[in-house]
Motif scaffolding. Structure first.
Motif, PDB file in Angstrom:
ATOM      1  N   ASP A 172      12.310  -5.257  -2.871  1.00 39.47           N
ATOM      2  CA  ASP A 172      11.188  -4.501  -3.413  1.00 39.47           C
ATOM      3  C   ASP A 172       9.921  -4.754  -2.600  1.00 39.47           C
ATOM      4  OD1 ASP A 172      12.983  -3.845  -5.435  1.00 39.47           O
ATOM      5  OD2 ASP A 172      12.242  -5.416  -6.790  1.00 39.47           O
ATOM      6  N   ALA A 173       8.965  -3.854  -2.728  1.00 40.39           N
ATOM      7  CA  ALA A 173       7.647  -4.015  -2.111  1.00 40.39           C
ATOM      8  C   ALA A 173       6.587  -3.841  -3.193  1.00 40.39           C
ATOM      9  CB  ALA A 173       7.438  -3.001  -0.990  1.00 40.39           C
ATOM     10  N   GLY A 174       5.493  -4.585  -3.077  1.00 39.53           N
ATOM     11  CA  GLY A 174       4.459  -4.574  -4.094  1.00 39.53           C
ATOM     12  C   GLY A 174       3.544  -3.354  -4.022  1.00 39.53           C
ATOM     13  N   ASP A 175       2.428  -3.451  -4.705  1.00 39.14           N
ATOM     14  CA  ASP A 175       1.469  -2.349  -4.753  1.00 39.14           C
ATOM     15  C   ASP A 175       0.829  -2.099  -3.386  1.00 39.14           C
ATOM     16  OD1 ASP A 175       2.023  -2.346  -7.444  1.00 39.14           O
ATOM     17  OD2 ASP A 175       0.151  -3.339  -8.031  1.00 39.14           O
ATOM     18  N   PHE A 176       0.403  -0.871  -3.189  1.00 43.40           N
ATOM     19  CA  PHE A 176      -0.347  -0.458  -2.001  1.00 43.40           C
ATOM     20  C   PHE A 176       0.443  -0.630  -0.697  1.00 43.40           C
ATOM     21  CE2 PHE A 176      -3.723  -1.375  -5.075  1.00 43.40           C
ATOM     22  CZ  PHE A 176      -4.505  -0.240  -4.975  1.00 43.40           C
ATOM     23  N   VAL A 177       1.764  -0.479  -0.730  1.00 41.37           N
ATOM     24  CA  VAL A 177       2.533  -0.503   0.505  1.00 41.37           C
ATOM     25  C   VAL A 177       2.069   0.652   1.397  1.00 41.37           C
ATOM     26  CG1 VAL A 177       4.412   0.874  -0.488  1.00 41.37           C
ATOM     27  CG2 VAL A 177       4.870  -0.579   1.487  1.00 41.37           C
TER      28      VAL A 177
END
Length: 271
Positions: A172-177
């Protein structure tokens, strides 16, 4: 070029600036000279031999680091040749500014991994913290080239101000990728947090896993990208894992944006 294995004796009390640990810096030195090299430990310099057990090994041009290295920052700083293999977690700025060579980290990494990377290959078996593949504090340019692979998860602002290269996240990738992204390719196999592509000017963000919320400044586009998709999917398939069968999937839905920043970037959502 010489090859060395450095095994940490015990975790240091304070953070260590490890930018001096590179295959080139240790090339041609004997074990005594390697042990006398000093690193900053807090505001004091500590000999490498006081921190690590040192031994030679057979892989020419490779430096191996072993142990709990989460307090060691800037490992692989501006790496321009040779290879680093790290068995254990590492601190911040892993591979920052590297232009060539290879780093394999069999553990997690802290914040700002691969920031301003311009070439080479950085492969992290675990997860990375915030601002990976982004810009150094105060700088305008993020990752500028090379290949960055994260086999775990990525924190927030992954690829912030990225200009070139490929950054691939298996988890997964967090916010604002891809925030403020200028160019390059980011592919995420897992879930993506809020506000993907915020301020994105150009470049490609591929959501190959769970469908993210499409930001309001992105609009759908019906251009046929079948040929481009096959080229991109086959390139990503080389890295295996969740991307191995990507070329067999139908072309993704395409959204262009961020319209508030020129609208020339693209968010691809694989079906």
């Amino acid at each position: 070029m010489s090859a060395w294995r450095l095994s940490l004796k015990q975790a240091p009390a304070l953070r260590v600036d490890a930018r001096g640990l590179s295959p080139a810096a240790l090339a041609g030195l004997d074990a005594v000279a390697v042990g006398e090299l000093a690193l900053w430990h807090g505001n004091e310099r500590v000999a490498l031999g006081d921190l690590f057990a040192i031994e030679a090994h057979a892989e020419e041009g490779e430096l191996r680091l072993e142990g709990e290295l989460s307090k060691f920052d800037r490992i692989g700083w501006q790496l321009a040749a040779g290879s680093l293999r790290i068995d254990g977690p590492v601190g911040d700025y892993l591979g920052a500014g590297m232009s060539a060579g290879a780093i394999v980290a069999n553990g997690d990494a802290g914040v700002l991994a691969a920031c301003e990377m311009s070439g080479g290959r950085l492969d992290v078996a675990g997860s990375v913290g915030d601002f990976a593949a982004s810009a150094l504090p105060g700088s305008m340019d993020g990752m500028r080239g090379g290949t960055f692979i994260v086999r775990g998860h990525a924190g927030e602002r992954f690829g912030d101000r990225m200009r070139r290269g490929s950054a691939i996240v298996f988890g997964d990738a967090g916010d604002f990728v891809a925030s403020r992204m200028v160019a390059g390719t980011i592919a995420v196999a897992g879930a993506i947090g809020a506000h993907p592509g915020y301020g994105m000017r150009r470049g490609t963000l591929l959501a190959a896993g769970a469908q993210p919320t499409v930001p309001p400044c992105f609009v759908g586009n019906t251009v046929d990208i079948g040929v481009f998709w096959q080229l991109l999917a086959r390139d990503l398939a080389r890295h295996g894992g969740p991307f191995a069968a990507l070329a067999k999937r139908a072309a993704p839905r395409r959204f262009v944006g961020d319209l508030a920043a020129g609208g020339k970037g693209e968010l691809l959502i694989a079906g």
